[in-house]
Design an enzyme around this catalytic site. Structure first.
Site, short mmCIF file in Angstrom:
data_model
loop_
_atom_site.label_atom_id
_atom_site.label_comp_id
_atom_site.label_asym_id
_atom_site.label_seq_id
_atom_site.Cartn_x
_atom_site.Cartn_y
_atom_site.Cartn_z
N HIS A 1 -5.35 -4.59 11.61
CA HIS A 1 -5.18 -3.14 11.47
C HIS A 1 -3.90 -2.67 12.15
CE1 HIS A 1 -9.86 -2.52 11.10
NE2 HIS A 1 -9.32 -3.09 10.02
N ASN B 1 -7.63 -6.84 1.47
CA ASN B 1 -8.59 -6.47 2.50
C ASN B 1 -9.97 -6.13 1.94
OD1 ASN B 1 -8.39 -3.84 1.47
ND2 ASN B 1 -6.89 -3.20 2.98
N ALA C 1 2.51 1.53 7.67
CA ALA C 1 1.70 1.49 8.89
C ALA C 1 2.54 1.37 10.14
CB ALA C 1 0.70 0.34 8.81
N THR D 1 0.82 -1.20 0.00
CA THR D 1 0.00 0.00 0.00
C THR D 1 0.85 1.25 0.00
OG1 THR D 1 -1.67 -1.24 1.25
CG2 THR D 1 -1.92 1.15 1.14
N ALA D 2 1.79 1.34 0.95
CA ALA D 2 2.64 2.53 1.05
C ALA D 2 3.76 2.51 0.02
CB ALA D 2 3.22 2.63 2.45
N GLU E 1 9.78 -6.48 -4.20
CA GLU E 1 8.55 -7.08 -3.71
C GLU E 1 8.67 -8.60 -3.70
OE1 GLU E 1 5.33 -8.47 -2.30
OE2 GLU E 1 5.69 -6.30 -2.21
N ALA E 2 8.35 -9.21 -2.55
CA ALA E 2 8.48 -10.66 -2.40
C ALA E 2 7.47 -11.43 -3.23
CB ALA E 2 8.35 -11.04 -0.92
#
Length: 610
Positions: free
Chosen positions: A546, A146, A580, A57-58, A78-79
């Site tokens: 979250h 999500n 996050a 996301t970030a 990115e894995a």
């Protein structure tokens, strides 16, 4: 025939992927370049201005914003790969949300090509149960996993955040432009929803032109009328959504889905698509970041591995860690930044001794399930006729229950009397630490039921937003490919447990007022004494995915802080965390929108050289 099998017939696959095609070259009107130009070559060491660990996301938001400058080169590690290719249409169709998040590590839940397959430590506050803690291992990260619910939190929450870290740039009025920057908002399509739909929203909360679609499902859940009846009987006020800094009533939830196709939107479909137009942008997919490399205390690059090939991606300006709330603290620790005792235990040379992974916060939610008197998404699993009609609606008109994750309405409140009067003085003191406008409880209601259900069901999911438990992320080894130790310590504090008991009592009042249910509650059953209620809700509680604050921002003098208010890691140079994990307090509601905001704000700071 299961819903998943039905919706992976070639007809729906071709229809879904036709709008828009994955890796669409989108260079209409100018010379096209091969799609492969946007991907790094495994095994070949290279140098970039910025190397970003994590394409979630970030990470993709920051990457796209930095790539807007054609003179800047950016690499993303990115894995995972593309969830559209690795997981069929499960991460594209909103109704499949319930298949992504579950309490078990069953293969159909984990979806191993796009999920890290974490299993938590036994949770003492939840009857020593262990949970699948879903986190996206895919381009788009958890925004591809999500429910895509879009809430922002309250004005008071951001004032508390700004005061805690000593930086008023994190106050509501200052972060609102960054919330707006990401979003391309489309009002609800009332005609497609049906005659009962009357969605209230605040258009001033959104700005035009961002890459991320935010709108409403084209399916109006039949249970909505009953839920509105219940909320109003409990004196909830109606409000125009949850993006304006207010959360003290009930309202319709916005989601990040494409308004035309009703397919889920993520940082991959939004920001990565834009970044592919940048000539200096590269993605290294299916690649593990092994550790951050340092020259003394200056980060210089990342050692990576792709399919057994080990090589180095050098960073001329910064390494940016955006691997998420669980993987970012792990990456810092395996690279020598973290609690000295943990690093020493795994024979990792200590570069900086900071409390990485020690202040993790997450919500606790409870699931209470009933048979329901009206139809909804739960019928997709066991009602063949309902399923067939839903499939036709989705393909032909982009309407129907497949466009909807399972619910339309949220409610937020502080625990009212007489329930509040039953709390202890210490619990009341804890709750008094929250801002006056911050709710303590979220009411999430979805038409979800047992697998292969032949009847209609509704699941009430109240969540504790007044979080007082703190969990940890630890290391199983010094190898970044090994999953870290996941211990959210959910529902472990006395205040949360006291609040949970009163939430159960409030639930009975709410359910009765809706007129939607028939028969007893199916997961916990009738409970009377407080002790009996507590034991029951421990059996149905769960961490809510979250998580924040595993690398929290703050003042350097703050013993809990890992990064400053610009995401720069204390004690080193050229290293920043943007995701996050740096959010120092858990927001009321859902965490996706705040993560996009953090990424937008810090991408702007990086571009400005701060």
């Amino acid at each position: 025939m299961t819903l998943l099998r039905y919706l992976t017939w070639p007809s729906i696959i071709s229809a879904v992927l036709a709008a828009p095609p994955l890796l669409d070259q989108r260079q209409t009107g100018r010379t096209q370049r091969p799609v492969g130009t946007s991907f790094g070559v495994p095994g070949s060491s290279s140098k970039f201005d910025y190397v970003i660990i994590g394409g979630g996301t970030a990470g993709l938001t920051v990457a796209e914003r930095l790539s807007e400058d054609p003179a800047v080169s950016v690499a993303v590690i990115e894995a995972g790969g593309f969830y559209e290719l690795d997981n069929g249409n499960v991460s594209q169709i909103p109704a499949f949300y319930s298949k992504n998040f579950n309490q078990t590590n069953a293969p159909e839940t984990v979806q191993p090509l796009i999920d890290w397959a974490y299993t938590t430590e036994p949770q003492k506050g939840l009857a020593n149960r262990q949970f699948h803690y879903s986190q996206g291992k895919t381009l788009g990260g958890s925004s591809g996993r999500n429910s895509n619910i879009f809430t922002r939190g309250t004005k008071g929450f951001y004032k508390r955040w700004a005061d805690l870290v000593g930086d008023q740039s994190w106050a509501w009025d200052n972060v609102l432009p960054y919330f707006k920057k990401s979003v391309d908002f489309t009002p609800p399509n009332m005609a497609k929803m049906g005659v009962k739909a009357n969605i209230s929203y605040d258009p001033a909360a959104y700005g035009p032109g961002g890459p991320l679609h935010v709108t409403y499902s084209n399916y109006y859940q039949p249970m909505n009328e009953g839920l509105i009846k219940g909320f109003e009987a409990l004196n909830f006020s109606s409000q125009a959504g949850f993006s304006s800094g207010r959360m003290d009533g009930y309202g319709y939830l916005a989601v990040s889905i494409n308004p035309d196709t009703q397919i889920k939107d993520s940082s991959e479909t939004a920001f990565l698509t834009e970044a592919f137009n940048a000539t200096s942008f590269r993605v290294y997919k299916n690649t593990i970041a092994q550790k951050i490399l340092f020259d003394g205390t200056t980060a210089t690059g990342v050692q990576v591995e792709t399919a057994g090939l080990s090589y180095t991606l050098k960073a001329a300006k910064e390494v940016i860690v955006a691997a998420g709330v669980t993987r970012s603290p792990q990456m810092l620790m395996v690279s020598g930044i973290g609690p000295k005792e943990i690093l020493t235990q795994h024979k990792i040379p200590v570069i900086v001794d900071r409390p990485v992974g020690q202040n993790w916060q997450d919500h606790c939610a409870f699931e209470f399930q009933y048979e329901m008197t009206v139809e909804g998404n739960a019928a997709l699993e066991g009602n063949q006729k309902f399923l067939e009609q839903a499939t036709q609606d989705f393909l032909q008109t982009q309407t129907g229950p497949l466009t909807n994750w399972g619910g339309d309405i949220l409610g937020f409140e502080k625990l009212p009397n007489p329930y509040r009067q039953a709390l202890s003085p210490s619990a009341l003191r804890d709750l008094a630490q929250l801002p006056a406008d911050q709710p303590e409880i979220e009411w999430l209601i979805a038409s979800h039921g047992p697998q292969a259900a032949t009847k209609s069901y509704v699941t009430f999911t109240p969540a504790i937003l007044a979080v007082t438990s703190k969990g940890t992320i630890g290391l199983t080894s010094a190898n970044a490919a090994d999953n870290p130790i996941i211990d959210p310590k959910t529902f472990s504090s006395p205040t949360e447990q006291a609040l949970g008991v009163q939430i159960y009592k409030r639930l009975q009042e709410f359910v009765n007022a809706t007129g939607l249910t028939t028969g007893p509650e199916l997961k916990v059953g009738p409970r009377t004494t407080d002790a009996d209620i507590l034991e029951g809700i421990k059996q149905t509680g769960l961490p809510w995915y979250h998580g924040v604050a595993s690398c929290p921002m703050g003042k350097e003098s703050d013993p809990n802080a890992v990064v400053d208010t610009q995401g720069r890691v204390f004690g080193v140079k050229g290293l920043r965390v943007v995701d996050a994990s740096i959010i120092p307090l858990i927001a009321p509601g859902h965490s996706m929108a705040p993560v996009y905001m953090v990424a937008e704000k810090l991408a702007d700071a990086i571009k400005k050289g701060t």
